[in-house]
Design an enzyme around this catalytic site. Structure first.
Site, PDB file in Angstrom:
ATOM      1  N   ALA A 243       0.817  -1.212   0.000  1.00 48.44           N
ATOM      2  CA  ALA A 243       0.000   0.000   0.000  1.00 48.44           C
ATOM      3  C   ALA A 243       0.848   1.258   0.000  1.00 48.44           C
ATOM      4  CB  ALA A 243      -0.939  -0.020   1.200  1.00 48.44           C
ATOM      5  N   HIS A 244       0.164   2.402  -0.054  1.00 52.66           N
ATOM      6  CA  HIS A 244       0.869   3.673  -0.180  1.00 52.66           C
ATOM      7  C   HIS A 244       1.723   3.994   1.047  1.00 52.66           C
ATOM      8  CE1 HIS A 244      -3.113   5.790   1.283  1.00 52.66           C
ATOM      9  NE2 HIS A 244      -2.644   4.953   2.171  1.00 52.66           N
TER      10      HIS A 244
END
Length: 345
Positions: A243-244
């Site tokens: 994920a980011h």
């Protein structure tokens, strides 16, 4: 595996690996195979004692093995303290993929006028390279792959077919991206107003270090503000979700279906088994190993092996245990009361 167009001698292999050998130095070798299936023009290897039973009857031209097994080998041998590492290095000599590369831009590819191309770059059929991209020497962009605007691909990086590297991504040298993976897609960022969701623009990027490998259909999301960072020599299996703003330290390995939630930091030399899930905003120190299908919900500050969950069991037994699990809190309270009563006596 055999790559018939490529033949080297036993002595060539020994020099490449830096190992001792016995047998005919000029023996032609055309490929690799298992102990059981190898033919006289192929090299086999023994890295697991479970396959010792196949050594006595192997028809291989030579066997790569540990010196302790040398006397048991009926054919020429290459001796090394780490046969599996030797096999890994040797396999690269017979990999046919690079032989298929043709430097240049395929007529069906779409390449922006201001793209910078190094020497020996190969851009294959139906690939797209957008404005401002930089491809260093010997980069390969496979069929149908997309390189976004202002993205930088380091020397000898390879994109297999149908890879997407989005805009503003920095990819190091000798990186391998397998088919279907997406580098730099939007992170999962939304704000809720009580009635619906509002998208948060993902303004950061992704940085991949040198010698990273990303498996097929894996996703590494771009950062919301800063960058998602994958360190040097990180190996990521297929169908992994990062994920980011995640940071993965150098030399980590992530097996298939791992999921790492946003803003988590994983230290160096960590190994995450298949299906591991890591919650967001956590820190894992260097040298952590998490066994398959485990869920990590708290930061880990000491190196070592960590596990969660239970192994498969008979369904009836599992159902009984599931009921007992719900009773654990009450059992713990009762035990505490009994201990207090006992201490008063």
């Amino acid at each position: 595996m055999t790559h018939a167009a490529y033949t080297i001698t036993l002595a060539d292999i020994a020099r490449h690996l830096g190992v001792a050998f016995s047998g005919d130095a000029d023996l032609p070798i055309r490929g690799l195979a298992t102990l059981k299936d190898a033919k006289p023009d192929q090299v086999a290897f023994l890295a697991n004692r479970a396959y010792l039973k196949d050594l006595a009857e192997t028809q291989a031209g030579a066997v790569l093995l540990h010196p302790e097994h040398g006397k048991s080998c009926p054919v020429p041998r290459l001796e090394t303290d780490n046969p599996y590492l030797g096999y890994a290095k040797l396999s690269q000599l017979f990999d046919p993929v690079s032989a298929l590369d043709t430097p240049g831009v395929h007529p069906s590819a779409v390449v922006a006028e201001d793209v910078t191309l190094g020497a020996g770059v190969s851009i294959q059929a139906n690939a797209v390279v957008a404005s401002g991209a930089v491809l260093e020497d010997y980069v390969v962009v496979g069929p149908g792959s997309v390189v976004g605007a202002d993205t930088h691909l380091g020397e000898a990086t390879r994109l297999h077919a149908n890879v997407t590297v989005c805009h503003g991504i920095v990819v190091g040298k000798r990186v391998i991206l397998h088919s279907g993976c997406v580098i730099g897609g939007d992170g999962f960022g939304f704000a809720h107003d009580g009635a619906g969701w509002h998208k948060i623009a993902q303004l950061g990027g992704v940085i991949l270090g040198d010698d990273v490998e990303v498996g097929s259909c894996s996703s590494i999301d771009r950062g919301a503000l800063g960058d998602t960072v994958i360190g040097r020599d990180v190996k990521i299996d297929s169908q992994v979700q990062i994920a980011h703003n995640v940071q993965i330290g150098d030399h980590c390995a992530l097996a298939g279906c791992v999921g790492v939630a946003g803003s988590t930091k994983v230290g160096k030399h960590c190994m995450l088994g298949g299906g591991v899930g890591i919650s967001g905003h956590l820190t894992l120190c260097d040298g952590v190993q998490v066994t398959g299908m485990s869920l990590v919900t708290n930061s880990i500050h000491e190196p070592g092996v960590y596990s969660s969950g239970t192994g498969a069991m008979n369904n009836l037994q599992w159902r009984k245990n599931a009921v007992r699990f719900k009773q654990l809190d009450e059992i713990a309270k009762r035990l505490s009361r009994l201990e207090k009563q006992q201490s008063r006596k």
